[in-house]
Design a protein around this motif. Structure first.
Motif: not given
Length: 172
Positions: A116-127
Motif C-alpha cells: 500500500q505504501i509503495n502504491l501511494l509512493a508510485e501515485k505521488e511520483a506520478t503526480n
C-alpha cells in the motif's frame, strides 16, 4: 567540487514511526487469547540457549538418578524418559508452530502495508512527474528523454502488472 548541503534527518518522524509500529505489534499481541499468548512465550523460550541448558540438565539429572540408584524408577534403556521427551517434543513443536503461524500472519500484514505504501509512493511520483511536465510545457522547456518521462507520468496499471507477474510465474 561542489558540496551539497543535505537537510538533516528528521529523527522525530523516525521515532514516531518506530513507536507506531511497536504500538501496532503490542496491540496485536494483546488481542490474542490468553492461551495463544502463553504458547507464544513457550515457543519463544524453546528457541533459547537457556532452554537447551535446562533440558540438558534435566536429562542428565534423570539419567544419573537412574544409573546411580539401587532401585531406579526408569532403568536402562530409559523408556519413561523416552516417553516424557516424546510427549514434550509434540507439545513444544505445537507451540512453535502456533507462534510461527502468528508470525506469518504478521508478515503478511506487513507485506500488505508495504504494498500500500509503495502504491501511494508510485501515485505521488506520478503526480510529481505530471506536474513537472505541466510546468515544462508552460515555460516551453524541452525535457530530455521526454518519451520515457511521459510514460512514467502515466498511472501505473497495477492490476495488469500483477496479471503479467502471475502468468510469468505459471510458466516458470
Amino acid at each position: 567540487m561542489t558540496v551539497v548541503d543535505m537537510a538533516p534527518v528528521d529523527h522525530s518522524t523516525i521515532n514516531k514511526n518506530i513507536e507506531a509500529i511497536l504500538q501496532l505489534e503490542e496491540d496485536d499481541e494483546r488481542q490474542l487469547p490468553l492461551l495463544h499468548r502463553i504458547s507464544h512465550k513457550v515457543g519463544w523460550f524453546v528457541g533459547t540457549t537457556s532452554f537447551v541448558i535446562i533440558e540438558a540438565t534435566f536429562v542428565l539429572f534423570w539419567l544419573s538418578l537412574n544409573v546411580v540408584s539401587d532401585r531406579p524408577f526408569d532403568p536402562y534403556p530409559f523408556p519413561l524418559l523416552s516417553v516424557v521427551l516424546s510427549f514434550e517434543a509434540v507439545f513444544l513443536t505445537s507451540f512453535v508452530l502456533i507462534r510461527q503461524n502468528t508470525m506469518d500472519r504478521q508478515s503478511q500484514r506487513r507485506n500488505h502495508l508495504d504494498l500500500q505504501i509503495n502504491l501511494l509512493a508510485e501515485k505521488e511520483a506520478t503526480n510529481v512527474l505530471k506536474a513537472l511536465h505541466d510546468i515544462a510545457a508552460h515555460f516551453h522547456i524541452q525535457l530530455s528523454s521526454e518519451g520515457q518521462s511521459k510514460e512514467l507520468a502515466q498511472d501505473t496499471p497495477v492490476d495488469r502488472i500483477a496479471q503479467d507477474l502471475r502468468s510469468k510465474e505459471k510458466h516458470s
